[in-house]
Scaffold this active site. Sequence first.
Site, short mmCIF file in Angstrom:
data_model
loop_
_atom_site.label_atom_id
_atom_site.label_comp_id
_atom_site.label_asym_id
_atom_site.label_seq_id
_atom_site.Cartn_x
_atom_site.Cartn_y
_atom_site.Cartn_z
N HIS A 58 79.78 34.97 -58.05
CA HIS A 58 80.04 34.39 -56.73
C HIS A 58 80.53 32.95 -56.81
CE1 HIS A 58 75.83 32.80 -57.05
NE2 HIS A 58 76.32 31.82 -56.31
N ASP A 87 76.81 40.00 -60.21
CA ASP A 87 76.92 38.55 -60.08
C ASP A 87 77.02 37.85 -61.43
OD1 ASP A 87 77.24 36.21 -58.66
OD2 ASP A 87 75.10 35.80 -58.51
N SER A 110 73.81 27.82 -59.42
CA SER A 110 74.36 29.16 -59.61
C SER A 110 75.27 29.24 -60.82
CB SER A 110 75.15 29.59 -58.37
OG SER A 110 74.31 29.74 -57.26
#
Length: 335
Positions: A72, A102, A179
Site C-alpha cells: 500500500h 500488502d 508502513s
Amino acid sequence: MKKIVRFVILISIISTPLFAQNFSKLYDNAVKSVVTIQTDDYEIRNGNITKTAGIGSGTLIDTIGHVLTASHVVHTANSITVKFQNGKEVKAQIVSSIPSMDVALLKLEYIPKDIVPAKVGNSADAKIGEQIFIIGAPLGFEYSFSTGHISGKVNKSMLARGQLIEFIQTDAAINKGNSGGPMFNDKGEVIGIVSFIISQSGGFEGIGFAVAITPAKKMLFETSSLWTGFEGYFLDERLASILNTPQESGLLVQRVTDNSIASKMGIKGGYLKFNYLGDEILLGGDIILSVLGTSCDSPHNFNSIKAQVNNLQKGQTVNMKILRKGKVMDLFSKI
C-alpha cells in the site's frame, strides 16, 4: 529477606543498561539497511486529477538492490525514491506487488557505497513473547526505533500465489510512516514487514501487525507463471458498467511485472489512482474479459481459468480477450 531484596535490585541495575546497550548496537547495525520511501502518484479528487505525495519505510535485503516494503506504500505510485540514513537518495522501480498480502519488492537503480543489506531471518522460528524492534518513519520522524514483543501470530486463511498469508502481531509502537518498515528479532534479523494497526482512535493503541517475512519472500521472488506477472482487481457489476465493460465483470489489470509472461503478452497496467468503496485501485489498464475462451465473470471462473492455463504444456499458446481504451482485442503468447 533483606538480602533477597538487595539481590533483586542489583540484578535490575545491572541488566537494564546491558539491555539498552544490546539494542543500541543492534540498531546501529540494522539502521544502515533501512530506507525512507517517498512516492508521487495521481488520484481523482473532486473531479480533478491531483498529484499527491506519500511516505513509508522499507529495508534493503541483498546486494542486488532489492528493497522490501508494504504494497500500500508503493502500489499506485508513479515514481519512487528511497533515502538511506546517510542521506543518499536513489530511484527505485516496483518488481512485484501483492496488495492482498500488502507486500512489495522494489529494485534500486544502484546501491550507494558502504550500505550493508539487512539479514533476513525465518519468521516461522519467531515465538510469541519474544522481543522485537521496528525501525521506520512514524509521522515523518525518519529512522525512529520502537521495541516490544511478539503478541501473537495470525493466519488470514487466504492464499496468494500459493502461499498462506501470515501476520505477526506486536505491541511495539507503529504509526503512519512505519508502513513497509522492517520488524527485527533480537538477533537483528528481519522477520516481518510492518503492515497495519487496529485502532479506535486512529493512533497506535498497542495492536499492530507485520507480514511474516518467510512466505512473503517466497511470493515476491516467484515470477515463473502468468499469474505472478500481474495484479488484478475483479470488477463488480456497477464498476463494470461505469467502465463500459461489455459483460457483467472482468479483471482490471493493476500493474504488470517487467519481463514476465504477462508483460511479454503485452498486457497493460493502470496509472490513475481511484478510491472505490474503500479500495484503492488503478484505472486506465486493460480489462481481461476472457482467457482460453472462458469468461472472467467471477472469481470462480477465474480459478477454473488458472487451472486450464497451469495444465498447458510448454510451447502451447494462451490467448486473452481484453478491453483496452474502449476496444476489444485479442492477445496471444506461448507459455
